[in-house]
Write a protein that holds these residues in place. Sequence first.
Motif, short mmCIF file in Angstrom:
data_model
loop_
_atom_site.label_atom_id
_atom_site.label_comp_id
_atom_site.label_asym_id
_atom_site.label_seq_id
_atom_site.Cartn_x
_atom_site.Cartn_y
_atom_site.Cartn_z
N ASN A 367 96.49 -20.82 46.84
CA ASN A 367 96.27 -19.46 46.35
C ASN A 367 94.78 -19.18 46.29
O ASN A 367 94.06 -19.83 45.53
CB ASN A 367 96.90 -19.32 44.95
N PRO A 368 94.26 -18.21 47.05
CA PRO A 368 92.81 -18.01 47.10
C PRO A 368 92.23 -17.22 45.92
O PRO A 368 91.14 -16.67 46.04
CB PRO A 368 92.63 -17.24 48.41
N ASP A 369 92.93 -17.16 44.79
CA ASP A 369 92.41 -16.46 43.61
C ASP A 369 91.44 -17.35 42.85
O ASP A 369 91.57 -17.55 41.64
CB ASP A 369 93.56 -16.04 42.68
N PHE A 370 90.45 -17.90 43.55
CA PHE A 370 89.57 -18.90 42.94
C PHE A 370 88.87 -18.37 41.70
O PHE A 370 88.81 -19.05 40.66
CB PHE A 370 88.53 -19.35 43.97
N VAL A 398 83.80 -29.04 39.37
CA VAL A 398 83.85 -27.97 38.37
C VAL A 398 82.50 -27.26 38.38
O VAL A 398 81.44 -27.89 38.32
CB VAL A 398 84.15 -28.55 36.98
N GLY A 399 82.54 -25.92 38.44
CA GLY A 399 81.29 -25.16 38.50
C GLY A 399 80.72 -25.08 39.90
O GLY A 399 79.55 -24.75 40.07
N SER A 400 81.52 -25.34 40.92
CA SER A 400 81.03 -25.37 42.30
C SER A 400 80.53 -24.01 42.74
O SER A 400 81.07 -22.97 42.38
CB SER A 400 82.16 -25.82 43.24
N SER A 401 79.48 -24.02 43.58
CA SER A 401 79.00 -22.79 44.20
C SER A 401 79.87 -22.41 45.39
O SER A 401 79.77 -21.29 45.90
CB SER A 401 77.54 -22.95 44.64
N ASN A 402 80.72 -23.32 45.84
CA ASN A 402 81.67 -23.05 46.92
C ASN A 402 83.08 -23.19 46.35
O ASN A 402 83.56 -24.31 46.12
CB ASN A 402 81.47 -24.03 48.07
#
Length: 517
Positions: A367-370, A398-402
């Motif tokens: 699910n792309p609702d990141f 956790v906290g990734s920029s990607n």
Amino acid sequence: MEAVPALDALIASGDYERLEKIFMGVPMPKIVTDAVRKFLADMHEPLVVRSSSRLEDSPKHSFAGKYLSTFLSNSSPSLEERVLEVENEIKKIYARVYFPAATSYREKHALGNDDMGIIVIRLSGRWHGRYYYPTMAGVGYSQNFRRWCTNIKQEDGILRIVFGLGTMSTKRGYARTISLTNPYLRPDGQNPDKIAFHAQERFHVIDRGNPNELTTLDIKQKWRQLIDFHPDFDAYAQIYHYEAEGGFFSSLMKNTAQIENNTKICLTFENFPQKYPKFFERMKKMLSLLESSMGLPADIEFAYEPTDDSLCLIQSRPFWCHTSEEESIPDLKGRHVLLQADRMVTPGFIDKISTIVYIDHNIYYKNPDFYKVARGIGELNANMPADEKYILVAPGRVGSSNPERGVPVQYSELTKCRCIVELGIPRHGFMPELSYGTHFFSDLAVDDVLYMPVFDGEVNNLIDERWFNESAWETGPHPAIRIYRGNFSAYMDGNTNHGFIVDNNAHTAVCGENAPV
């Protein structure tokens, strides 16, 4: 003219865009304008305008990323235009004293108000065609508190290096992490597939065509011109070849004209230690000297031009670390272990945690609702009682920029989290990363938040998927978010590099190999 409200009323309104606008409309004192004009008269290289507050200089509270640093190309032929650009950035930084990132941090740690100073300095680097950047840069520490194997000592020191501007090393993207006395021991091991996965592929520069902000370039698109500007480019980059049975690396040569299909260029720094061994000797001596002088572990930012052996020490400050006496992990025989780690753990114990917030990696992957997942975690965090603490278990960084590599939650959305477990799920492309030097990890250290990575399928690592699938849970603000209630403990030993999350209400031991019994 619009009446300017009192500062307290403006802050209380929460309209920070208007607050900044009002700051921008106030003229700078003549003494400041004159000083900036004098500095810029003979300075035509790119600049950094950054905060330097009283509280930022405290040994414990780093304020990493809480204020503002801006980058200017300083390329206008008009001196007055360049002076105005710098003054505008100074005003923006002063306004940030009252923005939520800083005010909530000061409130959380009962720090009171801050006094802001400003530094205007030349940006380290040089022009390479239309782009300005140092060949390499990064952060360093005189102590390594998250070792990835027992062959590495805490006092060895550690670097996190990147190609290009060092801003990439402070974000939760990929960089090369190096032990100063064991530069070939990688946190990601020696498997080419994992090395390629963790390798830096993007770098930051100042672009003449986009002058007053950072530009991100892709190494896969720029490698040909980089070979022309960097005769030692093979010290940083390699060609990775995809193979079904396992990939491999080959050298990037000066006469390389093109790369084949099923290959890519990535920045591994594989040949850098052999080519520039003196760099590591110098960094080790410098960090030891700084630690001795400050009486605390040292934290630095630096830039380096290897072909000239030119090192720029940009900043040095004490590095806060939790210094309580380590205890051995208790006897876990008969205890139900939910998660087990064997590297990079933060030493410490936490008992009687009532909540685990778990991000279902299957749903998150499909699910792309990141960002909805990230904001859902923040909503949960905000609605928890003040005295409630929880363990966050999530795939990747956790906290990734990607967001495809991990949940892009902000640290300000995790104020009640006491422990973070990052899950490595290779089939979904989720891999934890030792992100020393990032603003995210600086906050973890200050707040004594425990951390451990768990790698699915690896020896001495455990994810009890059966427990997470069969135990009762509440669904959070997003279907990927599960909330488990109970009585949980986290045990982590930095000497043995073992970490465990335990369900105290269950009595079936599920410890993996080498678990203490």
